[in-house]
Design a protein around this motif. Sequence first.
Motif, PDB file in Angstrom:
ATOM      1  N   UNK A 111       7.825   1.750   1.596  1.00  0.00           N
ATOM      2  CA  UNK A 111       8.131   2.566   2.774  1.00  0.00           C
ATOM      3  C   UNK A 111       8.729   3.908   2.380  1.00  0.00           C
ATOM      4  N   UNK A 112       9.654   3.888   1.429  1.00  0.00           N
ATOM      5  CA  UNK A 112      10.265   5.141   1.002  1.00  0.00           C
ATOM      6  C   UNK A 112       9.262   6.046   0.278  1.00  0.00           C
ATOM      7  N   UNK A 113       8.337   5.434  -0.453  1.00  0.00           N
ATOM      8  CA  UNK A 113       7.307   6.237  -1.107  1.00  0.00           C
ATOM      9  C   UNK A 113       6.380   6.871  -0.072  1.00  0.00           C
ATOM     10  N   UNK A 114       6.050   6.102   0.960  1.00  0.00           N
ATOM     11  CA  UNK A 114       5.259   6.657   2.066  1.00  0.00           C
ATOM     12  C   UNK A 114       5.999   7.809   2.736  1.00  0.00           C
ATOM     13  N   UNK A 115       7.302   7.648   2.880  1.00  0.00           N
ATOM     14  CA  UNK A 115       8.106   8.701   3.510  1.00  0.00           C
ATOM     15  C   UNK A 115       8.084   9.978   2.672  1.00  0.00           C
ATOM     16  N   UNK A 116       8.127   9.841   1.366  1.00  0.00           N
ATOM     17  CA  UNK A 116       8.066  11.017   0.497  1.00  0.00           C
ATOM     18  C   UNK A 116       6.719  11.721   0.628  1.00  0.00           C
ATOM     19  N   UNK A 139       0.961  -1.414   8.303  1.00  0.00           N
ATOM     20  CA  UNK A 139       0.198  -2.124   7.275  1.00  0.00           C
ATOM     21  C   UNK A 139       1.142  -2.755   6.250  1.00  0.00           C
ATOM     22  N   UNK A 140       2.107  -1.967   5.790  1.00  0.00           N
ATOM     23  CA  UNK A 140       3.080  -2.494   4.824  1.00  0.00           C
ATOM     24  C   UNK A 140       3.908  -3.626   5.427  1.00  0.00           C
ATOM     25  N   UNK A 141       4.202  -3.512   6.717  1.00  0.00           N
ATOM     26  CA  UNK A 141       4.961  -4.580   7.372  1.00  0.00           C
ATOM     27  C   UNK A 141       4.155  -5.875   7.416  1.00  0.00           C
ATOM     28  N   UNK A 196      -2.651  -7.191  -2.944  1.00  0.00           N
ATOM     29  CA  UNK A 196      -1.790  -6.283  -3.699  1.00  0.00           C
ATOM     30  C   UNK A 196      -2.164  -4.847  -3.331  1.00  0.00           C
ATOM     31  N   UNK A 197      -1.513  -4.260  -2.340  1.00  0.00           N
ATOM     32  CA  UNK A 197      -1.864  -2.899  -1.905  1.00  0.00           C
ATOM     33  C   UNK A 197      -1.567  -1.869  -2.972  1.00  0.00           C
ATOM     34  N   UNK A 198      -2.127  -0.693  -2.778  1.00  0.00           N
ATOM     35  CA  UNK A 198      -1.967   0.391  -3.744  1.00  0.00           C
ATOM     36  C   UNK A 198      -0.501   0.760  -3.944  1.00  0.00           C
ATOM     37  N   UNK A 199      -0.143   0.992  -5.189  1.00  0.00           N
ATOM     38  CA  UNK A 199       1.214   1.445  -5.513  1.00  0.00           C
ATOM     39  C   UNK A 199       1.142   2.942  -5.789  1.00  0.00           C
ATOM     40  N   UNK A 200       1.857   3.713  -5.009  1.00  0.00           N
ATOM     41  CA  UNK A 200       1.787   5.169  -5.138  1.00  0.00           C
ATOM     42  C   UNK A 200       2.753   5.653  -6.224  1.00  0.00           C
ATOM     43  N   UNK A 201       2.411   6.781  -6.781  1.00  0.00           N
ATOM     44  CA  UNK A 201       3.247   7.363  -7.817  1.00  0.00           C
ATOM     45  C   UNK A 201       4.514   7.949  -7.206  1.00  0.00           C
ATOM     46  N   UNK A 202       5.582   7.858  -7.956  1.00  0.00           N
ATOM     47  CA  UNK A 202       6.851   8.422  -7.488  1.00  0.00           C
ATOM     48  C   UNK A 202       6.749   9.941  -7.408  1.00  0.00           C
ATOM     49  N   UNK A 219      12.695  -5.839  -0.802  1.00  0.00           N
ATOM     50  CA  UNK A 219      12.921  -4.651  -1.634  1.00  0.00           C
ATOM     51  C   UNK A 219      11.597  -3.963  -1.984  1.00  0.00           C
ATOM     52  N   UNK A 220      10.578  -4.770  -2.323  1.00  0.00           N
ATOM     53  CA  UNK A 220       9.260  -4.187  -2.603  1.00  0.00           C
ATOM     54  C   UNK A 220       8.719  -3.454  -1.376  1.00  0.00           C
ATOM     55  N   UNK A 221       8.928  -4.043  -0.227  1.00  0.00           N
ATOM     56  CA  UNK A 221       8.505  -3.435   1.041  1.00  0.00           C
ATOM     57  C   UNK A 221       9.221  -2.106   1.272  1.00  0.00           C
ATOM     58  N   UNK A 222      10.521  -2.075   1.012  1.00  0.00           N
ATOM     59  CA  UNK A 222      11.294  -0.846   1.204  1.00  0.00           C
ATOM     60  C   UNK A 222      10.902   0.237   0.195  1.00  0.00           C
TER      61      UNK A 222
END
Length: 433
Positions: free
Chosen positions: A419-424, A146-148, A230-236, A413-416
Motif C-alpha cells: 500500500x505504501x509503495x502504491x502511495x509513492x 486489489x491488494x486488500x 503473488x502480485x507484482x512487487x514494485x521497486x522502492x 505488514x506485507x499488505x502495508x
Amino acid sequence: MKKHILLLSYSLLSSTMLAQTKGLPELIQGILQHSPALKGQRNLIKMGQVKTQIQESYAKPIIGAEIGITRIDPVAKASFNFGGGNSTLQFQPNMNYNSQFVANHVLYDWGRNAMAIEKTRLETQLSQAQVEQQEFQMGFQIANLYQQIIFNKKAIQVQKSQLKRLENNFQVIQQQIALGEAIEYDKISQQVKMANQESKILESENQVARMLDYLSTLLGANAEVYLVENPQIWQAQTAKPIESFTNPEISQIKAQEEIINKSIELAKSENTPTLAGLATLGLKNGYVPRINGETPSFGDDFKVNSVLGLKLSIPIYAGKRASYQTELATIQKERVAFQLEDAQEKLGTDWRQAQLNHQNYVKKAATQKEVVAQAQYALELANTRFKQGLIRRIELDQAESILEESQLMQAQFDYQVNLQQLELYRIQGIKIW
C-alpha cells in the motif's frame, strides 16, 4: 496428425501466455475502458474539439443568399408637361424585387480570434487532464482494493491452516478420551474452537466475494481471473524533487493556469479594432423609372448589382469592461497559483510520510518473518510434547494462537508495504498499468 498436434500445442501455449498476462495492470485497464462514467467524461474532450472547430470557423467568410419582395404604397411621383400632354414619372416601382449573395469576412482582428482558438484548445487540454486525473484516482483505488483482496485471501489460507491443526488436534483428543487421558470437556472445547474458526473463514470469504463482485461490476466481466497469488512487487522509490512529479492533480492546475493566462490576453485585446470586408452580388428591379405607369421590359428593369466595401470597427468606450475582465482574470491567476503551491506542499508532505511508513513496514515485515519461523518451531515442539502428555491443552492452544497471529501479522505488514509503495507511485504520478 503432427499438424493437429502442433496446432493444439500452439493453442495451449497461447492460452497460457494470455492467462499469464492477466493481473492488476490488465484489470485496471479493463475497468477504465468499461467505465460508463469515464466514457461520459471523455465526451467532454470531443466537445472541446468541436468548440475549437466552431471558433476556427469565425476566421472564415460568411456567405448567404437573400431574396426579398417589397410592396410600397404610395410611391413618389412627378408630373410634368411633355409634348403638349401631361406625363407622370414614378422613380420607384410599387413592387420591388431583390435577390443577392452576401459575403462578410473579418480581414484582420489583431490576433483576437487566434487567441480565442488557442483558449478553446487549452480548455480541451484541461478536460483531458481532468479525465486523466479521474482515471488515475480510479486506477489506484482499484489497486488498493486489489491488494486488500490478496491480503484477505492470504488471511483465509492462514485461518484454514489453523482449522486444519484444530481438526488434527481434535483427532488426538478423541484418542486421549478413549485412553482415559482426556475428558469430554476437552472435546467440546475443541469443537467450539473449530466452529469459531469456520465462522471466521466464512466471514473472510464473504468479504472477498463482495469485493470481487464490486470489481466485476466495474469491469463488466469476472474479475477473479485477474487475481494472482503473488502480485507484482514494485521497486522502492527514492527521494525526488516535488517539481519533477507528474501527478495529474498538478497537471490539471497547470492547465487551468494556462487558460487564465490566455484569458488575460483576450481581455486586453477587447479594445482592438476589427477590419471586415463586405461584398454583395445580386439582381434587382427598379433601375428604369415608370413613365405613365408603364412597366419596362424585364431586361431593362432588372439589373445585376454589386457592392464592395471595407469596414473598420474601433471600440471607443465600453464602460471599462475589458479592464474589469483583465482584473478578474488576474485574480483568478493568483488563486490558481495558490492552489498549485498548496497542492505541491501537500504532495511533499504525503511523499515524506509515505517514505517513512514504507521503510517502517519493510523493517517490520522482515522482522515478522523471523517471528513466524520461531512460532512455527515452537508449535512443532508443543505438538510433540502434547502428544507425549508433557504439556496441557491450554499450552498447545497458546502456541497455535501465537503462530496464527504471527502469520496474520506478517500478511498485514506485507499488505502495508504494498500500500505504501502504491502511495509513492500515486504521489509521483506514475501509472502502474
